[in-house]
Design an enzyme around this catalytic site. Structure first.
Site, PDB file in Angstrom:
ATOM      1  N   LEU A  26      35.760  52.572  43.173  1.00 14.58           N
ATOM      2  CA  LEU A  26      35.492  51.189  42.780  1.00 14.58           C
ATOM      3  C   LEU A  26      34.316  50.582  43.532  1.00 14.58           C
ATOM      4  CD1 LEU A  26      39.201  49.904  42.781  1.00 14.58           C
ATOM      5  CD2 LEU A  26      37.900  50.794  40.835  1.00 14.58           C
ATOM      6  N   TYR A  54      20.566  46.715  37.412  1.00 16.54           N
ATOM      7  CA  TYR A  54      21.999  46.938  37.605  1.00 16.54           C
ATOM      8  C   TYR A  54      22.528  47.947  36.589  1.00 16.54           C
ATOM      9  CZ  TYR A  54      27.023  45.922  37.830  1.00 16.54           C
ATOM     10  OH  TYR A  54      28.384  46.025  37.951  1.00 16.54           O
ATOM     11  N   LYS A  69      24.177  51.738  37.147  1.00 15.93           N
ATOM     12  CA  LYS A  69      25.529  52.080  36.687  1.00 15.93           C
ATOM     13  C   LYS A  69      25.499  53.284  35.748  1.00 15.93           C
ATOM     14  CE  LYS A  69      28.504  49.234  38.583  1.00 15.93           C
ATOM     15  NZ  LYS A  69      29.587  49.772  39.441  1.00 15.93           N
ATOM     16  N   ASN A 107      33.419  41.623  31.965  1.00 13.89           N
ATOM     17  CA  ASN A 107      33.691  40.694  33.064  1.00 13.89           C
ATOM     18  C   ASN A 107      35.182  40.724  33.401  1.00 13.89           C
ATOM     19  OD1 ASN A 107      31.071  38.968  33.461  1.00 13.89           O
ATOM     20  ND2 ASN A 107      31.330  39.191  31.250  1.00 13.89           N
ATOM     21  N   PRO A 140      75.549   5.736  43.335  1.00 10.37           N
ATOM     22  CA  PRO A 140      76.993   5.711  43.044  1.00 10.37           C
ATOM     23  C   PRO A 140      77.391   4.449  42.271  1.00 10.37           C
ATOM     24  CG  PRO A 140      76.620   6.474  45.281  1.00 10.37           C
ATOM     25  CD  PRO A 140      75.290   6.028  44.763  1.00 10.37           C
ATOM     26  N   GLY A 141      78.195   4.633  41.224  1.00 10.54           N
ATOM     27  CA  GLY A 141      78.700   3.523  40.429  1.00 10.54           C
ATOM     28  C   GLY A 141      77.758   3.026  39.350  1.00 10.54           C
TER      29      GLY A 141
END
Length: 387
Positions: free
Chosen positions: A69, A119, A123, A148, A297-298
């Site tokens: 890689l 590039y 490659k 990409n 409560p209530g």
């Protein structure tokens, strides 16, 4: 010496493989190493720019699979493209030749290998070198021309435009889109890693001489920028992206990985009074709204009914009772459901029934409430009537 087998046998045998990963600290490398370890592959040699090729001489003869890689994406000098993408590959393959190891070798190339730029030329040279190596030695070679790649742990201003857009947006910086109509070809890091592990196990996705990731997304650059901006505003809008769209889901996961450490949380607007509080959590047009209701409560809340709006109540803490009465009849029957955080159960709130919820315990009653549509003050569909 042929080490590769199409059928690796049981998982234990596969996990005993010795795997070399060059570029192990890079974007794809880090994700691949992490997932291999998740899958109990333990004998992994990680090689990166800080290491010397000589460090592999001892282990080279025992390696069973190579993920190559390592490469150069954005050098200061264009000459570094050929040095990094061809020169090191040549050194690596020479090393394997010297120890007579013909294990499979995978190389990370690019769709730019078809282009006439520095590039792409570097490659393509690396690809040709590997194909020649495979022909000379009989080793299995796997050449991946990646488009990409995006996902967590990518580097802004280096790996992809998506990494840059996510980083800038998450940090409150502008993003620049010169041509929103440009269509990007994209693969997600988890799909890449999954494919590479399939290749390791002998079932790569191959089209003629090249291998490829089977799931590719074609998306306009302007649409990507629009989505990423919407991820930022979703916090104030209490919205959630469309997770049924695989690309949107992957892009959102990527965006979240770029959040600054002090920005993981965000506040909600709590409507507080002497009865408790009511807080909207999520609002979506297609999946409704989720809110958190706290009753002292209530306290009794509700006493209203809906024509079409429907809800689900889930008490997660405290003890209460939910009461219903059908509104289109003179029948005074009141239906009661006792609810408690000690036993989680969902209560559907049907249309045409006036309803309320009372806290009959000694502590706060906390209820998660879902409605099939976000609240619309111009059309609330909420009609007050005592149960």
């Amino acid at each position: 010496m042929q080490k590769y087998m199409n059928n690796y046998g049981n998982r234990k045998a596969r996990n005993n493989m010795k795997i070399l990963i060059t570029g192990a600290k890079g974007f794809i490398g880090k994700n691949l190493v992490t997932e291999l370890r998740n899958r109990k592959y333990e004998d992994i040699i990680e090689y990166d720019t800080d290491d010397k090729i000589e460090s592999l001489e001892e282990s080279c003869k025992d390696i069973d699979f190579v993920f190559h890689l390592a490469g150069v994406n954005r050098p200061l000098d264009v000459d570094e493209f050929m040095q990094g993408n061809f020169g090191f590959t040549s050194q690596l393959l020479d090393l394997f030749k010297s120890c007579d190891n013909t294990c499979p070798v995978m190389i990370s190339s690019s769709i730019q290998a078809k282009l006439d730029n520095a590039y792409g030329i570097s490659k393509k040279a690396g690809e040709d070198l590997l194909f020649t190596y495979g022909g000379d030695t009989g080793a299995k070679v796997l050449v991946y021309r990646f488009p990409n790649v995006f996902g967590k742990w990518s580097r802004p201003n280096y790996n992809s435009a998506i990494a840059t857009f996510c980083h800038n947006t998450a940090h409150g910086m502008d993003i620049v889109v010169n041509d929103p109509s440009v269509v990007m070809s994209l693969v997600y890091i988890d799909d890449v890693v999954g494919e590479l592990i399939s290749a390791l196990e002998g079932s790569e996705n191959r089209v003629e001489e090249f291998c490829q990731v089977p799931v590719v997304h074609e998306v306009e650059l302007g649409k990507i920028a629009e989505l990423i901006r919407s991820f930022s505003t979703s916090r104030t809008e209490l919205s959630i992206p469309d997770m049924s769209d695989l690309f949107v889901s992957k892009l959102y996961s990527t965006y979240l990985s770029f959040l600054p450490k002090d920005k993981f949380s965000y506040e909600l607007n709590m409507n507080v009074d002497n009865r408790g509080s009511f807080t909207e959590f999520l609002r979506t047009e297609d999946r409704g709204q989720v809110s958190i209701n706290v009753s002292k409560p209530g306290i009794v809340k509700g006493n209203h009914w809906h024509h079409s709006k429907n809800e689900k109540f889930l008490v997660v803490s405290g003890t209460g009772v939910i009461r219903f009465r059908r509104v289109d009849t003179d029948n005074e029957e009141v239906i009661e459901y006792r609810v408690s955080g000690d036993k989680l159960e969902v209560v559907d709130i049907p249309t045409g029934y006036t309803h309320n919820i009372e806290n009959i315990g000694e502590n706060d009653l906390v209820t998660v409430m879902w409605a099939n549509e976000p609240f619309n003050k111009d059309k609330p569909d909420t009609h007050f009537l005592e149960v």
